[in-house]
Design a protein around this motif. Sequence first.
Motif, short mmCIF file in Angstrom:
data_model
loop_
_atom_site.label_atom_id
_atom_site.label_comp_id
_atom_site.label_asym_id
_atom_site.label_seq_id
_atom_site.Cartn_x
_atom_site.Cartn_y
_atom_site.Cartn_z
N ASP A 1 22.07 -126.81 -25.98
CA ASP A 1 23.06 -127.84 -26.28
C ASP A 1 24.21 -127.82 -25.27
OD1 ASP A 1 21.61 -128.61 -28.50
OD2 ASP A 1 22.78 -127.38 -29.88
N ASN A 2 24.52 -126.65 -24.73
CA ASN A 2 25.65 -126.52 -23.81
C ASN A 2 25.30 -126.78 -22.35
OD1 ASN A 2 26.42 -124.17 -26.04
ND2 ASN A 2 28.19 -125.30 -25.30
N ILE A 3 24.26 -126.09 -21.87
CA ILE A 3 24.00 -126.05 -20.43
C ILE A 3 23.23 -127.29 -19.99
CG2 ILE A 3 22.96 -124.73 -18.55
CD1 ILE A 3 23.27 -122.24 -20.35
N GLN A 4 23.76 -127.96 -18.96
CA GLN A 4 23.14 -129.18 -18.44
C GLN A 4 22.51 -128.97 -17.07
OE1 GLN A 4 26.74 -131.61 -18.83
NE2 GLN A 4 25.66 -132.80 -20.40
N GLN A 5 23.06 -128.07 -16.26
CA GLN A 5 22.55 -127.88 -14.91
C GLN A 5 22.76 -126.45 -14.46
OE1 GLN A 5 24.45 -130.19 -11.84
NE2 GLN A 5 22.68 -130.04 -10.51
N VAL A 6 21.78 -125.93 -13.71
CA VAL A 6 21.87 -124.60 -13.12
C VAL A 6 21.40 -124.69 -11.67
CG1 VAL A 6 21.01 -122.23 -13.17
CG2 VAL A 6 21.43 -123.44 -15.31
N VAL A 7 22.14 -124.05 -10.78
CA VAL A 7 21.73 -123.96 -9.38
C VAL A 7 21.69 -122.48 -9.02
CG1 VAL A 7 22.31 -124.51 -6.98
CG2 VAL A 7 22.79 -126.17 -8.80
N TYR A 8 20.50 -121.98 -8.65
CA TYR A 8 20.35 -120.61 -8.17
C TYR A 8 20.34 -120.67 -6.65
CZ TYR A 8 18.22 -116.33 -6.59
OH TYR A 8 17.98 -115.17 -5.91
N ASP A 9 20.96 -119.69 -5.99
CA ASP A 9 21.03 -119.70 -4.54
C ASP A 9 20.90 -118.28 -4.01
OD1 ASP A 9 21.48 -120.86 -1.96
OD2 ASP A 9 23.57 -120.26 -2.06
N THR A 10 19.99 -118.11 -3.04
CA THR A 10 19.96 -116.88 -2.26
C THR A 10 20.82 -117.14 -1.04
OG1 THR A 10 17.74 -116.31 -3.01
CG2 THR A 10 18.50 -115.25 -1.00
N ASP A 11 21.85 -116.36 -0.88
CA ASP A 11 22.87 -116.62 0.13
C ASP A 11 22.73 -115.63 1.29
OD1 ASP A 11 25.18 -117.69 1.26
OD2 ASP A 11 26.48 -116.28 0.21
N THR A 12 22.48 -116.17 2.47
CA THR A 12 22.43 -115.35 3.69
C THR A 12 23.30 -116.02 4.74
OG1 THR A 12 20.48 -116.52 4.52
CG2 THR A 12 20.08 -114.51 3.25
N PRO A 13 23.75 -115.27 5.75
CA PRO A 13 24.58 -115.88 6.80
C PRO A 13 23.82 -116.98 7.54
CG PRO A 13 24.66 -113.49 6.92
CD PRO A 13 23.60 -113.84 5.93
N ASN B 1 24.61 -106.92 -12.42
CA ASN B 1 26.00 -106.64 -12.06
C ASN B 1 26.68 -107.94 -11.60
OD1 ASN B 1 24.24 -104.12 -10.99
ND2 ASN B 1 26.11 -103.45 -12.00
N ALA B 2 26.73 -108.92 -12.48
CA ALA B 2 27.30 -110.22 -12.13
C ALA B 2 28.81 -110.22 -12.35
CB ALA B 2 26.65 -111.32 -12.96
N PHE B 3 29.48 -111.00 -11.52
CA PHE B 3 30.92 -111.21 -11.69
C PHE B 3 31.24 -112.67 -11.47
CE2 PHE B 3 30.33 -110.23 -7.24
CZ PHE B 3 31.20 -111.08 -6.58
N VAL B 4 32.37 -113.10 -12.05
CA VAL B 4 32.76 -114.50 -11.95
C VAL B 4 33.51 -114.74 -10.64
CG1 VAL B 4 34.15 -116.35 -13.00
CG2 VAL B 4 32.95 -114.71 -14.46
N VAL B 5 33.03 -115.72 -9.88
CA VAL B 5 33.72 -116.14 -8.66
C VAL B 5 34.70 -117.25 -9.02
CG1 VAL B 5 33.45 -117.15 -6.36
CG2 VAL B 5 31.73 -115.55 -7.23
N ASP B 6 34.21 -118.26 -9.75
CA ASP B 6 35.05 -119.39 -10.18
C ASP B 6 34.63 -119.82 -11.57
OD1 ASP B 6 36.71 -119.96 -7.87
OD2 ASP B 6 34.90 -120.69 -6.88
N THR C 1 23.50 -116.00 -6.07
CA THR C 1 24.53 -116.67 -6.86
C THR C 1 23.89 -117.66 -7.83
OG1 THR C 1 24.83 -118.54 -5.35
CG2 THR C 1 26.13 -116.57 -4.91
N MET C 2 24.65 -118.01 -8.86
CA MET C 2 24.25 -119.07 -9.79
C MET C 2 25.47 -119.91 -10.12
SD MET C 2 21.51 -117.89 -12.70
CE MET C 2 22.12 -116.27 -13.07
N LYS D 1 26.65 -108.53 -7.66
CA LYS D 1 27.35 -107.61 -6.76
C LYS D 1 26.44 -107.33 -5.56
CE LYS D 1 30.05 -103.41 -6.84
NZ LYS D 1 30.01 -102.03 -7.28
N LYS D 2 26.97 -107.54 -4.35
CA LYS D 2 26.13 -107.55 -3.15
C LYS D 2 25.42 -106.23 -2.88
CE LYS D 2 26.74 -110.58 0.17
NZ LYS D 2 27.31 -111.30 1.30
#
Length: 141
Positions: free
Chosen positions: A18-30, A100-105, A43-44, A126-127
């Motif tokens: 009921d709450n979640i409408q969209q999720v974006v998963y991302d593997t982040d590399t330079p 080991n997730a943390f909130v960015v925003d 990230t998510m 956590k990286k």
Amino acid sequence: MGFILRVEGAETIELGMDNIQQVVYDTDTPNDSNARSTDVGATMRISGKIITATDGDNADDTKKLALWSLVPAEKSDCYRKVTLEVIAADQVVRKVYFPNAFVVDYTETYGDTEGVGTFSLYIKQKKDKTEHATIDGGYPA
């Protein structure tokens, strides 16, 4: 299709279909690397609706997400276990686990025509613990 989010730490936070409408998963590399980088992050971005309590129901856990976003880095509880399930046709399409997730925003938006409001949660694993993140799926819900 639906999503189920579970955050485990000092308290448990649960948000559902009921709450979640969209999720974006991302593997982040330079982006400037000329070979496979060892600097890999995960990230998510999770967004959806804030649902108010009506008829004696409990309020959703979006307030707990907002409070988690305020936990300072000095406290170990800023890192929590996050499990997100993507479910379609009674199948778990993806199950993403960040130990080991943390909130960015974290953002909440309110308006006079959209109902109660919307939320947006941006988390990172956590990286130095990226190798402990897992992605599963393809089994019955």
